[in-house]
Design a protein around this motif. Structure first.
Motif, mmCIF file in Angstrom:
data_model
loop_
_atom_site.group_PDB
_atom_site.id
_atom_site.type_symbol
_atom_site.label_atom_id
_atom_site.label_comp_id
_atom_site.label_asym_id
_atom_site.label_seq_id
_atom_site.Cartn_x
_atom_site.Cartn_y
_atom_site.Cartn_z
ATOM 1 N N ARG A 150 0.977 -1.525 0.496
ATOM 2 C CA ARG A 150 0.412 -0.026 -0.138
ATOM 3 C C ARG A 150 0.776 1.565 0.136
ATOM 4 N NH1 ARG A 150 -2.859 0.802 4.553
ATOM 5 N NH2 ARG A 150 -1.937 -0.298 5.747
ATOM 6 N N ARG A 151 2.549 0.969 0.434
ATOM 7 C CA ARG A 151 3.156 2.418 0.700
ATOM 8 C C ARG A 151 4.505 2.342 0.183
ATOM 9 N NH1 ARG A 151 3.722 3.952 5.766
ATOM 10 N NH2 ARG A 151 4.904 6.039 5.565
ATOM 11 N N ILE A 152 4.782 2.816 0.084
ATOM 12 C CA ILE A 152 6.187 2.621 -0.835
ATOM 13 C C ILE A 152 7.148 3.971 -0.418
ATOM 14 C CG2 ILE A 152 7.744 3.403 -2.849
ATOM 15 C CD1 ILE A 152 5.376 2.547 -4.157
ATOM 16 N N ALA A 153 8.949 3.399 0.084
ATOM 17 C CA ALA A 153 9.761 4.584 0.569
ATOM 18 C C ALA A 153 10.201 4.047 -0.515
ATOM 19 C CB ALA A 153 9.607 3.971 1.846
ATOM 20 N N VAL A 154 11.207 5.556 -0.482
ATOM 21 C CA VAL A 154 12.053 6.046 -1.179
ATOM 22 C C VAL A 154 13.523 6.217 -0.449
ATOM 23 C CG1 VAL A 154 13.881 6.375 -3.455
ATOM 24 C CG2 VAL A 154 11.420 5.382 -3.541
ATOM 25 N N LEU A 155 14.799 5.430 -0.052
ATOM 26 C CA LEU A 155 15.858 6.216 0.828
ATOM 27 C C LEU A 155 17.169 6.370 -0.163
ATOM 28 C CD1 LEU A 155 15.922 3.090 3.900
ATOM 29 C CD2 LEU A 155 15.373 5.663 3.816
ATOM 30 N N CYS A 156 17.485 7.330 -0.450
ATOM 31 C CA CYS A 156 18.381 7.649 -1.697
ATOM 32 C C CYS A 156 19.217 9.511 -0.808
ATOM 33 C CB CYS A 156 17.990 8.100 -2.534
ATOM 34 S SG CYS A 156 17.076 9.469 -2.889
ATOM 35 N N PRO A 157 20.805 9.267 -1.390
ATOM 36 C CA PRO A 157 21.289 11.123 -1.028
ATOM 37 C C PRO A 157 20.384 11.719 -0.510
ATOM 38 C CG PRO A 157 22.503 9.027 -2.459
ATOM 39 C CD PRO A 157 21.402 8.529 -2.097
ATOM 40 N N PRO A 158 20.440 12.907 0.343
ATOM 41 C CA PRO A 158 19.569 13.719 -0.477
ATOM 42 C C PRO A 158 20.020 14.458 -1.241
ATOM 43 C CG PRO A 158 21.866 13.939 1.349
ATOM 44 C CD PRO A 158 22.052 13.178 0.967
ATOM 45 N N TYR A 159 20.789 14.915 -2.664
ATOM 46 C CA TYR A 159 21.189 15.193 -3.404
ATOM 47 C C TYR A 159 20.179 14.414 -4.503
ATOM 48 C CZ TYR A 159 24.611 11.684 -3.764
ATOM 49 O OH TYR A 159 25.545 10.630 -4.180
ATOM 50 N N LEU A 160 19.431 13.300 -4.111
ATOM 51 C CA LEU A 160 18.788 12.473 -5.647
ATOM 52 C C LEU A 160 17.436 12.427 -4.761
ATOM 53 C CD1 LEU A 160 20.807 9.661 -5.882
ATOM 54 C CD2 LEU A 160 20.662 11.707 -7.640
ATOM 55 N N CYS A 161 16.588 13.640 -3.926
ATOM 56 C CA CYS A 161 15.493 13.076 -2.990
ATOM 57 C C CYS A 161 14.305 14.133 -4.192
ATOM 58 C CB CYS A 161 15.525 14.154 -2.121
ATOM 59 S SG CYS A 161 15.838 13.104 -0.561
ATOM 60 N N ASP A 162 14.974 14.801 -4.603
ATOM 61 C CA ASP A 162 13.545 15.633 -5.562
ATOM 62 C C ASP A 162 13.580 15.125 -6.360
ATOM 63 O OD1 ASP A 162 13.301 17.696 -3.713
ATOM 64 O OD2 ASP A 162 14.677 19.019 -4.240
ATOM 65 N N GLN A 163 14.820 14.891 -7.558
ATOM 66 C CA GLN A 163 14.659 14.067 -8.785
ATOM 67 C C GLN A 163 13.856 12.494 -8.364
ATOM 68 O OE1 GLN A 163 18.883 13.028 -10.621
ATOM 69 N NE2 GLN A 163 17.531 11.241 -11.788
ATOM 70 N N TRP A 164 14.146 12.252 -7.194
ATOM 71 C CA TRP A 164 13.107 10.568 -7.624
ATOM 72 C C TRP A 164 11.897 11.177 -7.736
ATOM 73 C CZ3 TRP A 164 12.606 5.713 -7.392
ATOM 74 C CH2 TRP A 164 14.515 4.535 -7.652
ATOM 75 N N ALA A 165 11.459 12.191 -6.314
ATOM 76 C CA ALA A 165 10.276 12.711 -7.185
ATOM 77 C C ALA A 165 9.517 13.011 -8.165
ATOM 78 C CB ALA A 165 9.986 13.955 -5.517
ATOM 79 N N ARG A 166 10.309 13.905 -8.548
ATOM 80 C CA ARG A 166 9.716 13.663 -9.783
ATOM 81 C C ARG A 166 9.523 12.786 -11.052
ATOM 82 N NH1 ARG A 166 13.896 17.696 -9.609
ATOM 83 N NH2 ARG A 166 15.164 16.759 -10.390
ATOM 84 N N GLU A 167 10.435 11.383 -10.557
ATOM 85 C CA GLU A 167 10.011 10.038 -11.693
ATOM 86 C C GLU A 167 9.277 9.871 -11.321
ATOM 87 O OE1 GLU A 167 11.765 8.767 -13.980
ATOM 88 O OE2 GLU A 167 12.497 10.964 -14.589
ATOM 89 N N LEU A 168 8.822 9.590 -9.912
ATOM 90 C CA LEU A 168 7.290 8.721 -9.162
ATOM 91 C C LEU A 168 6.146 9.214 -9.999
ATOM 92 C CD1 LEU A 168 9.085 8.623 -5.902
ATOM 93 C CD2 LEU A 168 7.532 5.931 -7.067
ATOM 94 N N GLU A 169 6.528 11.121 -9.443
ATOM 95 C CA GLU A 169 5.116 11.682 -9.824
ATOM 96 C C GLU A 169 4.527 11.689 -11.671
ATOM 97 O OE1 GLU A 169 1.177 13.711 -10.680
ATOM 98 O OE2 GLU A 169 2.942 13.817 -8.093
ATOM 99 N N GLU A 170 5.718 11.948 -12.520
ATOM 100 C CA GLU A 170 6.065 12.080 -13.792
ATOM 101 C C GLU A 170 5.657 11.015 -14.601
ATOM 102 O OE1 GLU A 170 8.910 14.730 -15.112
ATOM 103 O OE2 GLU A 170 8.856 16.125 -13.749
ATOM 104 N N LYS A 171 5.815 9.492 -14.328
ATOM 105 C CA LYS A 171 6.256 9.099 -15.086
ATOM 106 C C LYS A 171 5.194 7.763 -14.223
ATOM 107 C CE LYS A 171 10.647 9.849 -17.028
ATOM 108 N NZ LYS A 171 12.421 8.914 -17.021
#
Length: 572
Positions: A150-171
């Protein structure tokens, strides 16, 4: 007692047909309209059906008859509708109708492997550019569509957080919030009282350095989603030395892996750093018995078991896959050379001789004093050969002496290395290591200190002159690239070098490119800017048809540059 219909059944209720979906609550039937989307999901309380308040019955559709035929246009419309509906709901993968990207055939391999696991524990170590992000989110989206998570978490270095959020939302149409030190305040104000920020939001992208801290680790572990993706997983392997931050990241992943129901995907393009113990520590997160594997003597059974959890392919392996060709860009590498001018050669020879003396005289010292001589010599040589500006920045301690870490007798080589070397295992530091030179200067006599100050004056005299043949050659190369229609990036090691190169290119390109050189936009982006400022400056630069980006390693991760820049010059 009325038994509920099986998941996937088509039923009729409230005057329309529905598809029965997996429900997170056993006493609720979760229904989606047959001709609707996720926004129209409906839940019906099972006791209401058993008491006759709600009516749910199997749906039946009459068989087609010859009398119901229409013209060719209507037949094509029906065929297209059926095709699109099947793609959304009844195909082998339920997630494909909910994504905005067309995966390549080889990117389905991790998904097929994951669907045979419970829980999913995989290390995806495909080469850079193969598509690890898409492969991981395909798995997540499919498990969501099947109701297994039901839920997803992405753990990544801080400089990649925004890029992961965009990938989740846009694609993948999965809106996610970014949780790191700079975003926690607004998110906590939106979180209901008594709830955890890690548990309230359905999908979260979390800075691993924020989650691993002693203050937040317990809260994150308690409310962490059941599906976790770890990007740049090599940074969370068990370190060979005493790297406290990496040990904390590894302990966080070990605590997550202890939950036998948690799905865990590890992503990295460099899984093996040459230290076998670190690589086995990553494998142990997938299965504890992998920690004792002899990787050089695996038997057939062990190889088969390990292959179920590991995916690693180079670009060459997937260029042609099942008859489909992937057009990876071809890299054309050229090595350019330049000769030191007599003036620059004298500076280098003097600094080199001084560095050799520094190391030689340090052999009689012990402990910290001996190490600082060695590191000072390396720092001097790196800065001098980077640019006159970097040499000057490292040597003029009155300006730069307060930067960097404070050195003491307990400091280890791990503290110095990021200032000197590039490493695939940790971030480099894009400032001139002035504090190292300054500490080394304290251990030498007054005559040697005068020599260091003389080196700084020599470096300053070379700035912006043709005696710096490195920048002269760089300007010629960049002019040639611009003339051929390329938009180049120039990577530099130090902030001072990046700013210096940008300044010199702005001065030299109008001369080298008469007519168009004055239209070239050149900017320097370094770690001296905040992350938001870097993005804004790069976005502004992309609006210019003739553009040159000069940058340090602060832009090497977390921002996609390939759409707007087509050539790379490694200045250092």
């Amino acid at each position: 007692m009325i038994l509920p219909p099986a998941v996937g059944s088509i039923v009729r209720a409230r005057g329309r047909e529905w598809v029965l979906l997996p429900s997170p609550q056993p006493d609720v039937l979760l229904l989606r309209p047959l001709a609707g989307g996720e926004a129209e999901l409906c839940g019906i309380y099972l006791p209401l059906i058993q008491r006759g308040v709600e009516q749910v019955e199997p749906a039946a559709f009459p068989l087609p008859t010859p009398d119901g035929t229409a013209d060719a246009v209507a037949a094509e419309l029906l065929w297209n509708a059926a095709r699109l509906t099947l793609r959304d709901g009844a195909g082998p993968f339920r997630s494909l109708g909910r994504i905005s990207v067309r995966p390549r055939p080889y990117q389905f391999v991790p998904l097929l492997m994951a669907l045979r696991m419970s829980p999913v524990r995989m290390l995806i170590a495909d080469d850079v550019g193969v598509g690890k992000t898409i492969e991981a989110l395909l798995i997540a989206r499919e498990l969501l569509a099947r109701g297994e998570i039901r839920r997803i978490a992405v753990l990544c270095p801080p400089y990649l957080c925004d890029q992961w959020a965009r990938e989740l939302e846009e694609k993948f149409h999965l809106p996610a919030v970014v949780i790191r030190s700079g975003t926690v305040g607004p998110l906590e104000r939106k979180t209901p009282p008594g709830e955890s920020i890690f548990g309230h939001y359905p999908h979260i992208v979390v800075s691993i350095d924020y989650a691993k801290s002693d203050r937040h680790r317990a809260n994150f572990l308690q409310h962490c989603p059941e599906f976790v993706i770890v990007d740049e997983a090599h940074g969370a392997a068990q370190p060979a030395g005493q790297r406290t931050a990496q040990q904390q990241r590894h302990q966080l992943l070990r605590d997550l892996a202890q939950d036998p129901r948690r799905h865990l995907l590890l992503l990295t393009a460099t899984p093996h750093s040459g230290v076998e113990e670190s690589f086995r520590s990553l494998l142990a997160l997938l299965r504890p018995d992998f920690a004792t594997l002899d990787l050089h003597g695996l038997n057939e059974q062990q190889t088969r078991e390990l292959a179920r959890h590991l995916v690693q392919r180079r670009r060459a392996d997937v260029v042609r896959w099942l008859g489909t060709e992937t057009p990876f860009p071809e890299r054309e590498s050229v090595e350019e050379t330049y000769d030191l001018s007599p003036a620059y050669a004298r500076l280098f020879e003097q600094v080199y001789a001084f560095s050799r003396e520094l190391v030689r005289t340090g052999t009689t010292l012990t402990g910290w004093k001996r190490r600082i001589r060695y590191w000072s010599a390396l720092a001097l040589l790196r800065c001098v050969m980077s640019s006159p500006a970097a040499a000057q920045a490292a040597l003029e301690k009155r300006i730069y002496g307060e930067e960097g870490l404070a050195l003491d007798e307990e400091a280890s080589d791990e503290a110095y290395a990021p200032y000197i070397y590039e490493s695939s295992e940790r971030e480099t530091v894009d400032v001139a290591p002035a504090h190292i030179v300054e500490e080394g200067e304290r251990e030498v006599g007054e005559s040697d200190r005068r020599r260091l100050r003389e080196f700084a004056r020599l470096a300053a005299s070379l700035r912006g002159t043709d005696d710096d043949r490195k920048i002269v050659r760089c300007a010629q190369i960049v002019a040639g690239l611009l003339g051929e229609g390329y938009a180049p990036i120039i990577w530099c090691r130090y902030i001072a070098t990046s700013d210096y190169v940008a300044e010199e290119l702005r001065r030299r390109l109008p001369v080298l490119l008469p007519g168009i050189g004055s239209q070239v936009r050149v900017i320097s982006v370094t770690g001296a800017l905040s992350e938001d400022e870097r993005r804004e400056r790069v976005a502004e630069l992309t609006r210019f048809p003739l553009r040159v980006l000069v940058a340090t390693d602060c832009l090497s991760e977390g921002i996609n540059l390939q759409e707007h820049f087509t050539a790379v010059v490694h200045y250092d």
